[in-house]
Design an enzyme around this catalytic site. Structure first.
Site, PDB file in Angstrom:
ATOM      1  N   ASP A  35       4.350   2.661 -40.399  1.00 31.96           N
ATOM      2  CA  ASP A  35       3.817   1.500 -41.118  1.00 31.96           C
ATOM      3  C   ASP A  35       4.230   1.601 -42.577  1.00 31.96           C
ATOM      4  OD1 ASP A  35       2.447   0.384 -38.897  1.00 31.96           O
ATOM      5  OD2 ASP A  35       0.783   1.760 -39.200  1.00 31.96           O
ATOM      6  N   ASP A  65       3.797  -5.356 -36.103  1.00 30.23           N
ATOM      7  CA  ASP A  65       2.411  -5.818 -36.236  1.00 30.23           C
ATOM      8  C   ASP A  65       2.365  -7.268 -36.703  1.00 30.23           C
ATOM      9  OD1 ASP A  65       1.523  -3.251 -35.563  1.00 30.23           O
ATOM     10  OD2 ASP A  65       1.471  -2.609 -37.659  1.00 30.23           O
TER      11      ASP A  65
END
Length: 198
Positions: free
Chosen positions: A143, A177
């Protein structure tokens, strides 16, 4: 919408997602941060579990999570194929394609990253390292997108958290995401159009 166009959407998202993750892994140390704007930062973290770092406890928690994700991708893939065959709304097909691409992007990390990268703790990771940080099905999801728009404090009268500082938006996420969130958003906002019966 044809299956070929849905595949193109999936391919492009996967390409951007994996290029961005590999770049971050091979150019950033864990928790290294670059400020793009005051409200947007590139901040490298690795997620061992689900959203917000939630984990399934136990020795086999990570494996169970990865296998569940693979099963979920199979179900989403079938849903996409079925929606195209039924000539469903373009809203529905695009939404499913986005969700499928996002789920696949993160599952690639979970399955393969543990065996193709070494650790990012204290150093920049090496791609195809002879000393990988994990094993097959035990990789961490990369991330890096962080949008701390503003910092504020909860009012004192709020139970349990009154007076504590919070940031909005505090989640750190990736392109995969974003694709999942956008797909789900389309299904919510354009619900009637997405599930319109001919």
């Amino acid at each position: 919408m044809s299956l070929k166009r849905a595949y193109l959407i999936i391919f492009l998202i996967l390409l951007v997602d994996q290029i961005s993750k590999i770049y971050i892994k091979t150019h950033f140390r864990l928790q290294e941060e670059v400020e793009v704007f005051s409200w947007f930062k590139i901040y490298f973290i690795e997620n061992e579990g689900m959203a917000w770092g939630t984990k399934i406890p136990g020795n086999y928690g990570k494996l169970i999570l990865t296998l569940f994700r693979i099963a979920a991708i199979g179900g989403i893939g079938w849903w996409l194929w079925s929606a195209v065959q039924k000539r469903s709304s373009i809203y529905l097909v695009v939404a499913i394609a986005l969700i499928f691409a996002g789920a696949t992007g993160n599952i690639i990390d979970s399955i393969f990253y543990g065996v193709i990268f070494d650790s990012s703790h204290g150093n920049v990771a090496t791609l195809f390292s002879p000393q990988p940080y994990g094993t097959l099905f035990h990789g961490d999801v990369v991330d890096m997108l962080y949008f701390p728009f503003f910092t504020a404090r909860w009012p004192e009268w709020v139970p349990a958290i009154g007076g504590q500082e919070f940031k909005f938006f505090n989640a750190i996420f990736n392109i995969a995401d974003m694709a999942i969130s956008t797909g789900v958003g389309i299904l919510i906002v354009f619900n009637k159009k997405a599930f319109h019966k001919h």
